[in-house]
Design a protein around this motif. Structure first.
Motif, PDB file in Angstrom:
ATOM      1  N   LYS A 198     -10.224 -23.708 -27.424  1.00  0.00           N
ATOM      2  CA  LYS A 198      -9.364 -23.125 -26.390  1.00  0.00           C
ATOM      3  C   LYS A 198     -10.139 -22.126 -25.539  1.00  0.00           C
ATOM      4  CE  LYS A 198      -4.988 -23.820 -28.804  1.00  0.00           C
ATOM      5  NZ  LYS A 198      -3.772 -23.207 -29.400  1.00  0.00           N
ATOM      6  N   GLU A 199     -10.994 -21.331 -26.182  1.00  0.00           N
ATOM      7  CA  GLU A 199     -11.836 -20.401 -25.434  1.00  0.00           C
ATOM      8  C   GLU A 199     -12.834 -21.163 -24.565  1.00  0.00           C
ATOM      9  OE1 GLU A 199     -11.232 -20.231 -28.624  1.00  0.00           O
ATOM     10  OE2 GLU A 199     -10.182 -18.311 -28.932  1.00  0.00           O
ATOM     11  N   GLN A 200     -13.401 -22.254 -25.097  1.00  0.00           N
ATOM     12  CA  GLN A 200     -14.331 -23.066 -24.322  1.00  0.00           C
ATOM     13  C   GLN A 200     -13.640 -23.661 -23.094  1.00  0.00           C
ATOM     14  OE1 GLN A 200     -15.435 -25.527 -27.795  1.00  0.00           O
ATOM     15  NE2 GLN A 200     -17.572 -25.051 -27.317  1.00  0.00           N
ATOM     16  N   VAL A 225     -12.268 -23.891 -17.036  1.00  0.00           N
ATOM     17  CA  VAL A 225     -11.252 -24.014 -15.974  1.00  0.00           C
ATOM     18  C   VAL A 225     -10.874 -22.645 -15.407  1.00  0.00           C
ATOM     19  CG1 VAL A 225     -10.362 -26.131 -17.015  1.00  0.00           C
ATOM     20  CG2 VAL A 225      -9.307 -23.945 -17.603  1.00  0.00           C
ATOM     21  N   SER A 226     -11.765 -21.690 -15.491  1.00  0.00           N
ATOM     22  CA  SER A 226     -11.466 -20.317 -15.067  1.00  0.00           C
ATOM     23  C   SER A 226     -11.205 -20.208 -13.562  1.00  0.00           C
ATOM     24  CB  SER A 226     -12.614 -19.385 -15.454  1.00  0.00           C
ATOM     25  OG  SER A 226     -13.827 -19.816 -14.857  1.00  0.00           O
ATOM     26  N   ASP A 227     -11.571 -21.237 -12.801  1.00  0.00           N
ATOM     27  CA  ASP A 227     -11.325 -21.211 -11.357  1.00  0.00           C
ATOM     28  C   ASP A 227      -9.944 -21.753 -10.999  1.00  0.00           C
ATOM     29  OD1 ASP A 227     -12.051 -23.721 -12.255  1.00  0.00           O
ATOM     30  OD2 ASP A 227     -13.114 -24.285 -10.425  1.00  0.00           O
ATOM     31  N   THR A 228      -9.097 -22.015 -12.009  1.00  0.00           N
ATOM     32  CA  THR A 228      -7.713 -22.437 -11.780  1.00  0.00           C
ATOM     33  C   THR A 228      -6.787 -21.567 -12.629  1.00  0.00           C
ATOM     34  OG1 THR A 228      -7.612 -24.042 -13.596  1.00  0.00           O
ATOM     35  CG2 THR A 228      -8.548 -24.820 -11.497  1.00  0.00           C
ATOM     36  N   ASN A 229      -5.500 -21.809 -12.496  1.00  0.00           N
ATOM     37  CA  ASN A 229      -4.524 -21.067 -13.306  1.00  0.00           C
ATOM     38  C   ASN A 229      -4.077 -21.849 -14.541  1.00  0.00           C
ATOM     39  OD1 ASN A 229      -3.044 -23.056 -12.091  1.00  0.00           O
ATOM     40  ND2 ASN A 229      -1.456 -21.708 -11.238  1.00  0.00           N
ATOM     41  N   LEU A 230      -4.818 -22.899 -14.910  1.00  0.00           N
ATOM     42  CA  LEU A 230      -4.464 -23.687 -16.088  1.00  0.00           C
ATOM     43  C   LEU A 230      -4.731 -22.891 -17.361  1.00  0.00           C
ATOM     44  CD1 LEU A 230      -5.906 -27.209 -15.184  1.00  0.00           C
ATOM     45  CD2 LEU A 230      -3.503 -26.556 -15.329  1.00  0.00           C
ATOM     46  N   SER A 231      -3.838 -23.039 -18.335  1.00  0.00           N
ATOM     47  CA  SER A 231      -4.001 -22.379 -19.625  1.00  0.00           C
ATOM     48  C   SER A 231      -4.125 -23.424 -20.721  1.00  0.00           C
ATOM     49  CB  SER A 231      -2.809 -21.475 -19.926  1.00  0.00           C
ATOM     50  OG  SER A 231      -2.871 -21.007 -21.274  1.00  0.00           O
ATOM     51  N   PRO A 232      -5.130 -23.305 -21.594  1.00  0.00           N
ATOM     52  CA  PRO A 232      -5.298 -24.261 -22.682  1.00  0.00           C
ATOM     53  C   PRO A 232      -4.557 -23.878 -23.958  1.00  0.00           C
ATOM     54  CG  PRO A 232      -7.181 -22.812 -22.611  1.00  0.00           C
ATOM     55  CD  PRO A 232      -6.253 -22.346 -21.527  1.00  0.00           C
ATOM     56  N   GLU A 233      -3.688 -22.886 -23.916  1.00  0.00           N
ATOM     57  CA  GLU A 233      -3.062 -22.369 -25.131  1.00  0.00           C
ATOM     58  C   GLU A 233      -2.272 -23.424 -25.893  1.00  0.00           C
ATOM     59  OE1 GLU A 233      -3.370 -19.511 -26.829  1.00  0.00           O
ATOM     60  OE2 GLU A 233      -5.011 -19.239 -25.401  1.00  0.00           O
ATOM     61  N   THR A 291      -5.739 -37.378 -26.891  1.00  0.00           N
ATOM     62  CA  THR A 291      -4.688 -37.409 -25.879  1.00  0.00           C
ATOM     63  C   THR A 291      -4.487 -36.035 -25.246  1.00  0.00           C
ATOM     64  OG1 THR A 291      -3.559 -39.214 -27.027  1.00  0.00           O
ATOM     65  CG2 THR A 291      -2.263 -37.945 -25.459  1.00  0.00           C
ATOM     66  N   GLY A 292      -4.406 -34.981 -26.077  1.00  0.00           N
ATOM     67  CA  GLY A 292      -4.181 -33.642 -25.560  1.00  0.00           C
ATOM     68  C   GLY A 292      -5.313 -33.163 -24.671  1.00  0.00           C
ATOM     69  N   LEU A 293      -6.540 -33.379 -25.096  1.00  0.00           N
ATOM     70  CA  LEU A 293      -7.694 -32.931 -24.319  1.00  0.00           C
ATOM     71  C   LEU A 293      -7.834 -33.721 -23.018  1.00  0.00           C
ATOM     72  CD1 LEU A 293     -10.191 -32.473 -27.265  1.00  0.00           C
ATOM     73  CD2 LEU A 293      -9.190 -30.644 -25.901  1.00  0.00           C
ATOM     74  N   LYS A 294      -7.588 -35.026 -23.078  1.00  0.00           N
ATOM     75  CA  LYS A 294      -7.694 -35.825 -21.851  1.00  0.00           C
ATOM     76  C   LYS A 294      -6.659 -35.400 -20.819  1.00  0.00           C
ATOM     77  CE  LYS A 294      -7.663 -40.414 -19.851  1.00  0.00           C
ATOM     78  NZ  LYS A 294      -6.836 -39.985 -18.714  1.00  0.00           N
ATOM     79  N   LYS A 295      -5.437 -35.162 -21.251  1.00  0.00           N
ATOM     80  CA  LYS A 295      -4.402 -34.728 -20.308  1.00  0.00           C
ATOM     81  C   LYS A 295      -4.785 -33.409 -19.644  1.00  0.00           C
ATOM     82  CE  LYS A 295      -0.375 -37.018 -22.377  1.00  0.00           C
ATOM     83  NZ  LYS A 295       0.939 -36.806 -23.063  1.00  0.00           N
ATOM     84  N   PHE A 296      -5.389 -32.511 -20.422  1.00  0.00           N
ATOM     85  CA  PHE A 296      -5.795 -31.225 -19.869  1.00  0.00           C
ATOM     86  C   PHE A 296      -6.921 -31.409 -18.856  1.00  0.00           C
ATOM     87  CE2 PHE A 296      -8.216 -27.228 -19.973  1.00  0.00           C
ATOM     88  CZ  PHE A 296      -7.208 -26.326 -19.649  1.00  0.00           C
ATOM     89  N   VAL A 297      -7.923 -32.210 -19.185  1.00  0.00           N
ATOM     90  CA  VAL A 297      -9.025 -32.467 -18.257  1.00  0.00           C
ATOM     91  C   VAL A 297      -8.513 -33.164 -16.999  1.00  0.00           C
ATOM     92  CG1 VAL A 297     -11.190 -33.731 -17.940  1.00  0.00           C
ATOM     93  CG2 VAL A 297     -10.782 -32.475 -20.062  1.00  0.00           C
ATOM     94  N   ASP A 298      -7.598 -34.130 -17.156  1.00  0.00           N
ATOM     95  CA  ASP A 298      -7.004 -34.794 -15.994  1.00  0.00           C
ATOM     96  C   ASP A 298      -6.290 -33.792 -15.090  1.00  0.00           C
ATOM     97  OD1 ASP A 298      -7.833 -37.396 -16.461  1.00  0.00           O
ATOM     98  OD2 ASP A 298      -6.069 -37.925 -17.641  1.00  0.00           O
ATOM     99  N   ALA A 299      -5.547 -32.870 -15.695  1.00  0.00           N
ATOM    100  CA  ALA A 299      -4.820 -31.868 -14.912  1.00  0.00           C
ATOM    101  C   ALA A 299      -5.782 -30.986 -14.122  1.00  0.00           C
ATOM    102  CB  ALA A 299      -3.948 -31.021 -15.841  1.00  0.00           C
ATOM    103  N   TYR A 300      -6.885 -30.599 -14.755  1.00  0.00           N
ATOM    104  CA  TYR A 300      -7.881 -29.774 -14.057  1.00  0.00           C
ATOM    105  C   TYR A 300      -8.513 -30.559 -12.907  1.00  0.00           C
ATOM    106  CZ  TYR A 300     -12.235 -27.385 -13.018  1.00  0.00           C
ATOM    107  OH  TYR A 300     -13.272 -26.762 -12.364  1.00  0.00           O
ATOM    108  N   ASN A 301      -8.921 -31.790 -13.179  1.00  0.00           N
ATOM    109  CA  ASN A 301      -9.563 -32.593 -12.142  1.00  0.00           C
ATOM    110  C   ASN A 301      -8.628 -32.828 -10.957  1.00  0.00           C
ATOM    111  OD1 ASN A 301     -11.985 -32.838 -13.534  1.00  0.00           O
ATOM    112  ND2 ASN A 301     -11.407 -34.754 -14.537  1.00  0.00           N
ATOM    113  N   LYS A 302      -7.352 -33.003 -11.227  1.00  0.00           N
ATOM    114  CA  LYS A 302      -6.372 -33.209 -10.159  1.00  0.00           C
ATOM    115  C   LYS A 302      -6.206 -31.947  -9.314  1.00  0.00           C
ATOM    116  CE  LYS A 302      -3.435 -36.104  -8.263  1.00  0.00           C
ATOM    117  NZ  LYS A 302      -3.894 -37.380  -7.670  1.00  0.00           N
ATOM    118  N   LYS A 303      -6.263 -30.787  -9.947  1.00  0.00           N
ATOM    119  CA  LYS A 303      -6.164 -29.531  -9.208  1.00  0.00           C
ATOM    120  C   LYS A 303      -7.374 -29.331  -8.295  1.00  0.00           C
ATOM    121  CE  LYS A 303      -3.105 -26.305 -11.588  1.00  0.00           C
ATOM    122  NZ  LYS A 303      -2.462 -25.858 -10.345  1.00  0.00           N
TER     123      LYS A 303
END
Length: 283
Positions: A71-73, A78-86, A93-105
């Motif tokens: 989560k810290e990594q 993604v520190s240049d967005t407001n996404l939170s990995p908490e 599945t969880g990690l891919k969805k998070f990476v997809d969300a960042y890439n879309k932003k």
């Protein structure tokens, strides 16, 4: 059977070939599967039944995500967005969805790819049965063992699965009856808790190779002993229920209560005591 095995192997190979590549991290060469390509790439490897996850940045720097600090990594990445990995789970599945969300932003034109992939699970098992669909006047128990391969589509319908089961039922001192069965079936899982899953299942096609010595009564009441070998194909729709207990990301202890009732086979007077215990793991 040979053709079916060949088809399964070719399917599995085709699904993984196009997205497989090699990376080098800290001097180690690793074969990985690419799940997402964008500002951040998400990669993974299945190693000794354990998944390893990697993130590749635009400058080709590769970071391996660690279960105790991922989560810290992710937060730093993604520190240049407001996404939170908490709330991100340490799963593919969880990690891919998070990476997809960042890439879309970061890129409105980013296309979220469907990485639907067939999964194969193998389960050796053993147990007992009273063979409820044959005449068993003493309701005696028989040992049984076998293996099952289960096929799931991970993203589209992860709870549904089709399976092929091969089992052998041993004879005993009370009844000289044994069979080797090849069965096709379907099951659907319900999540009961973080580690427990319940599933009803149905065997919709069976092929049995029977070897038996049975007493036969003729019209005059005389008893004779009949030795026979037979091959039977049925579409019995035999229903059962099972329970999975997760012990690792890719391993489950599985308990099955089988042959409870059948739509197209007649119970011969004994309620089913067909129980098996097995270990299911991802291939």
């Amino acid at each position: 059977m040979k053709y079916l095995s060949l088809i399964l192997v070719c399917l599995c190979f085709t699904l993984t070939l196009s997205s497989q590549e090699q990376i080098v991290i800290e001097g180690e060469t690793v074969d990985v599967i690419t799940e997402a390509n964008g500002k951040l790439d998400f990669l993974y490897k299945l190693e000794d039944r354990t998944y390893r996850y990697f993130i590749r940045k635009e400058d080709n720097t590769i970071i391996e995500l660690k279960g105790d600090e991922y989560k810290e990594q992710l937060a730093r990445l993604v520190s240049d967005t407001n996404l939170s990995p908490e709330k991100v789970k340490f799963t593919k599945t969880g990690l891919k969805k998070f990476v997809d969300a960042y890439n879309k932003k970061r890129d409105v034109n980013y296309q979220i790819t469907d990485t639907s992939r067939v999964e194969f699970w193998l389960m050796p098992f053993a147990g007992i049965t009273n063979n409820p669909f044959i005449t068993n006047e003493t309701n005696s128990l028989f040992g049984q063992f076998g293996a099952e391969i289960e096929i799931r589509e991970r993203n589209i319908s992860p709870r549904s699965a089709v399976y092929m089961k091969v089992r052998h039922v041993l004879n005993n001192d009370d009844l000289d009856y044994s069979t080797t069965e090849i069965a096709l079936g379907y099951r659907y899982r319900f999540k009961l808790s973080e580690k427990f899953y319940m599933f009803p299942d149905v065997k919709f096609a069976t092929l049995n190779f029977v070897n038996a010595t049975l007493p036969v009564e003729d019209e005059e009441g005389e008893i004779s002993i009949l030795n026979f070998r037979d091959t039977n194909f049925d579409v019995p729709f035999i229903f059962g229920i099972g329970l999975d207990y997760q012990i690792s990301e890719t391993g489950f202890i599985t308990f099955n209560f089988n042959e409870i009732v059948a739509a197209n086979l007649k119970n011969q007077g004994n309620f089913s005591t067909n129980f098996t215990l097995g270990y299911r793991f991802s291939l």
